[in-house]
Write an enzyme that holds these catalytic residues in place. Structure first.
Site, PDB file in Angstrom:
ATOM      1  N   GLY A   8       0.837  -1.211   0.000  1.00 30.69           N
ATOM      2  CA  GLY A   8       0.000   0.000   0.000  1.00 30.69           C
ATOM      3  C   GLY A   8       0.860   1.245   0.000  1.00 30.69           C
ATOM      4  O   GLY A   8       0.463   2.295   0.518  1.00 30.69           O
ATOM      5  N   GLN A  12      -2.293   6.659   1.264  1.00 29.80           N
ATOM      6  CA  GLN A  12      -2.148   7.826   2.144  1.00 29.80           C
ATOM      7  C   GLN A  12      -1.046   7.620   3.180  1.00 29.80           C
ATOM      8  O   GLN A  12      -0.154   8.451   3.327  1.00 29.80           O
ATOM      9  CB  GLN A  12      -3.482   8.112   2.861  1.00 29.80           C
ATOM     10  CG  GLN A  12      -3.427   9.393   3.697  1.00 29.80           C
ATOM     11  CD  GLN A  12      -4.503   9.475   4.768  1.00 29.80           C
ATOM     12  OE1 GLN A  12      -5.181   8.488   5.061  1.00 29.80           O
ATOM     13  NE2 GLN A  12      -4.658  10.638   5.355  1.00 29.80           N
ATOM     14  N   ASN A  53       0.414  -7.101  -6.203  1.00 26.94           N
ATOM     15  CA  ASN A  53      -0.956  -7.286  -5.739  1.00 26.94           C
ATOM     16  C   ASN A  53      -0.888  -8.251  -4.558  1.00 26.94           C
ATOM     17  O   ASN A  53      -0.459  -9.393  -4.716  1.00 26.94           O
ATOM     18  CB  ASN A  53      -1.787  -7.886  -6.893  1.00 26.94           C
ATOM     19  CG  ASN A  53      -3.221  -8.150  -6.472  1.00 26.94           C
ATOM     20  OD1 ASN A  53      -3.576  -7.982  -5.300  1.00 26.94           O
ATOM     21  ND2 ASN A  53      -4.034  -8.562  -7.434  1.00 26.94           N
ATOM     22  N   TYR A 143     -15.616  -3.340   6.636  1.00 25.36           N
ATOM     23  CA  TYR A 143     -14.245  -2.910   6.936  1.00 25.36           C
ATOM     24  C   TYR A 143     -13.870  -3.299   8.363  1.00 25.36           C
ATOM     25  O   TYR A 143     -12.801  -3.868   8.615  1.00 25.36           O
ATOM     26  CB  TYR A 143     -14.165  -1.392   6.734  1.00 25.36           C
ATOM     27  CG  TYR A 143     -12.832  -0.760   7.057  1.00 25.36           C
ATOM     28  CD1 TYR A 143     -11.716  -0.995   6.277  1.00 25.36           C
ATOM     29  CD2 TYR A 143     -12.721   0.116   8.142  1.00 25.36           C
ATOM     30  CE1 TYR A 143     -10.505  -0.381   6.562  1.00 25.36           C
ATOM     31  CE2 TYR A 143     -11.514   0.733   8.437  1.00 25.36           C
ATOM     32  CZ  TYR A 143     -10.408   0.477   7.650  1.00 25.36           C
ATOM     33  OH  TYR A 143      -9.214   1.085   7.937  1.00 25.36           O
ATOM     34  N   ILE A 173      -6.720   9.423   9.879  1.00 25.45           N
ATOM     35  CA  ILE A 173      -5.375   9.990   9.735  1.00 25.45           C
ATOM     36  C   ILE A 173      -5.447  11.225   8.828  1.00 25.45           C
ATOM     37  O   ILE A 173      -5.992  11.158   7.719  1.00 25.45           O
ATOM     38  CB  ILE A 173      -4.398   8.951   9.125  1.00 25.45           C
ATOM     39  CG1 ILE A 173      -4.364   7.676   9.979  1.00 25.45           C
ATOM     40  CG2 ILE A 173      -2.998   9.549   8.980  1.00 25.45           C
ATOM     41  CD1 ILE A 173      -3.907   7.884  11.402  1.00 25.45           C
TER      42      ILE A 173
HETATM   43  N1  SER Z   1      -9.780   6.241   8.212  1.00 27.85           N
HETATM   44  C1  SER Z   1     -10.400   4.950   8.169  1.00 27.85           C
HETATM   45  C2  SER Z   1     -11.684   4.996   7.478  1.00 27.85           C
HETATM   46  O1  SER Z   1     -12.345   6.004   7.599  1.00 27.85           O
HETATM   47  C3  SER Z   1     -10.572   4.412   9.559  1.00 27.85           C
HETATM   48  O2  SER Z   1      -9.729   3.359   9.774  1.00 27.85           O
HETATM   49  O3  SER Z   1     -12.074   4.063   6.861  1.00 27.85           O
END
Ligand code: SER
Length: 315
Positions: A8, A12, A53, A143, A173
Site C-alpha cells: 500500500g 495515504q 498485488n 471494513y 489519519i
Molecule cells: N480512516 C479509516 C476509514 O475512515 C478508519 O480506519 O475508513
C-alpha cells in the site's frame, strides 16, 4: 540488517511511511510495493519500487525472496466507505491480503509484520468515550469485520507460529501529501484542502459528529516505535493509540482561526451511519504503559502545519 517491504506504499499512509523509513534505514533497504494507484515518477525515483498485488501469492513470495525482506509494513487496505459500497471487494482485499502476508511471514520466518488496524473494529456495546483496548468487538461495517479478523489472525499467527505481528488501531489519519481513498474520516482531510484552495466545503457527516483523529507524523511514529520496541515489553499484539478527538464543526473552527473566510456546510450521507458506529475516543493506556506511546500533535498544532504544507504544495 533490516530489509523492509511496505505494501500500500502509494496510499495515504504508505507514501509518507516509506519516506520516514528511508530516513531511518538505508534508502535501498525499504522496498515500496504498490498495485492499484500509479506512483509518481518522483516516488519511483526515490528508492526501490515493485508492483505487487497482495492477493497474488507468487508475486508476494518473489518480492520477499528477491529483496531478502525480513519486515513487512502491511498498509494495503480497502477503507470503510468504499467497503460499505463494495463489501465483497473489501473482504477479498483486506482478509485475503492479510492472510497472504501472514503466510509469507510464517514460511520465510520474517522478523516482524506491522499491521494497520482501525477504530472501525469497535461497534455495538462499546463505550464511545475511551473505548477500552480489550473491548468486545462487534463492528457493523465490512471494513470493521475485516480488521477484527485481521487482529484475530495476528494473535493466532503469533501464538501458533511465533510470527511477531504487531498492530495499532489507527483513527482517522490527517495528512498533506497523499489523499486518503474512500474512508469515513476523509472529510477531515478534504476540509483542509478546500480551505487552502479557497473553496467552501460540503461535509458528509453532521457538524456535531466527533471521531478520534491523528496527524500523520504521529501515526508513523506509532507504527515505527511499536515495530522497534523490545518484544518482552509487549503485553498484547494490538494496541489502541489515541491522539485527539474533535467534531467536524470544531475542525472547521480550528481551520477558520488560520483561514478566516473558510465556510463549511453539512450534508450527511451514508457515511454518517458508519461514523455513528465508531467511538469518539480510545483508552490507549496499554500503549502508553508498554511502549511509551505519546502523540506530539493537538488540533491547532496540526491545523497550523497542515495549512502551511498545503499552501506550499497547492498554491
Ligand atoms: N480512516 C479509516 C476509514 O475512515 C478508519 O480506519 O475508513
Amino acid at each position: 540488517m533490516t530489509k523492509i517491504l511496505v505494501t500500500g506504499a502509494v496510499g495515504q499512509i504508505g507514501t509518507e511511511l516509506v519516506q520516514a523509513l528511508r530516513t531511518r534505514y538505508e534508502r535501498d533497504d525499504v522496498v515500496a510495493a504498490g498495485h492499484r494507484t500509479k506512483p509518481t515518477q518522483d516516488f519511483i525515483n526515490s528508492g526501490p519500487f515493485v508492483y505487487l498485488n497482495v492477493l497474488d501469492r507468487k508475486q508476494l513470495a518473489e518480492a520477499v525472496a528477491d529483496n531478502k525482506i525480513d519486515t513487512i509494513y502491511h498498509m494495503a487496505s480497502v477503507l470503510s466507505a468504499v467497503g460499505e459500497l463494495n463489501p465483497q471487494l473489501c473482504y477479498e482485499v483486506n482478509t485475503g491480503g492479510l492472510y497472504n502476508i501472514l503466510e509469507i511471514a510464517r514460511k520465510h520466518k520474517l522478523e516482524r509484520v506491522m499491521l494497520a488496524s482501525s477504530i472501525a473494529v469497535f461497534g455495538v456495546g462499546v463505550p464511545r468515550d475511551r473505548a477500552p483496548n480489550d473491548a468486545v468487538l462487534l463492528p457493523t461495517t465490512m471494513y470493521g469485520v475485516t480488521k477484527v479478523s485481521g487482529e484475530l489472525l495476528a494473535r493466532y499467527y503469533f501464538s501458533k507460529f511465533g510470527v511477531d505481528v504487531r498492530s495499532v488501531r489507527l483513527p482517522g489519519i490527517i495528512s498533506s501529501e497523499t489523499l486518503p481513498g474512500g474512508g469515513t474520516t476523509d472529510y477531515a482531510v478534504e476540509m483542509y484542502y478546500a480551505a487552502v484552495e479557497g473553496r467552501s466545503y460540503t461535509c458528509f457527516v453532521r457538524e456535531e459528529t466527533a471521531l478520534p483523529m491523528m496527524y500523520m507524523a504521529d501515526a508513523i511514529k506509532a507504527l515505527i516505535e511499536l515495530a522497534q520496541v523490545e518484544g518482552s515489553r509487549l503485553t498484547r499484539r494490538v494496541y489502541n493509540v489515541n491522539s485527539m478527538s474533535f467534531s467536524a464543526g470544531e475542525l472547521a473552527r480550528s481551520i477558520r482561526r488560520v483561514v478566516p473566510d473558510f465556510t463549511c456546510e453539512y450534508k450527511p450521507d451514508y457515511r454518517q451511519a458508519i461514523a455513528d458506529s465508531w467511538p469518539i475516543s480510545l483508552d490507549d493506556s496499554p500503549a502508553r504503559q508498554d511502549w511509551n506511546w505519546r502523540p506530539d500533535y493537538d488540533l491547532d498544532k496540526m491545523t497550523a502545519e497542515m495549512i502551511e504544507r498545503l499552501r506550499t504544495r497547492l498554491t
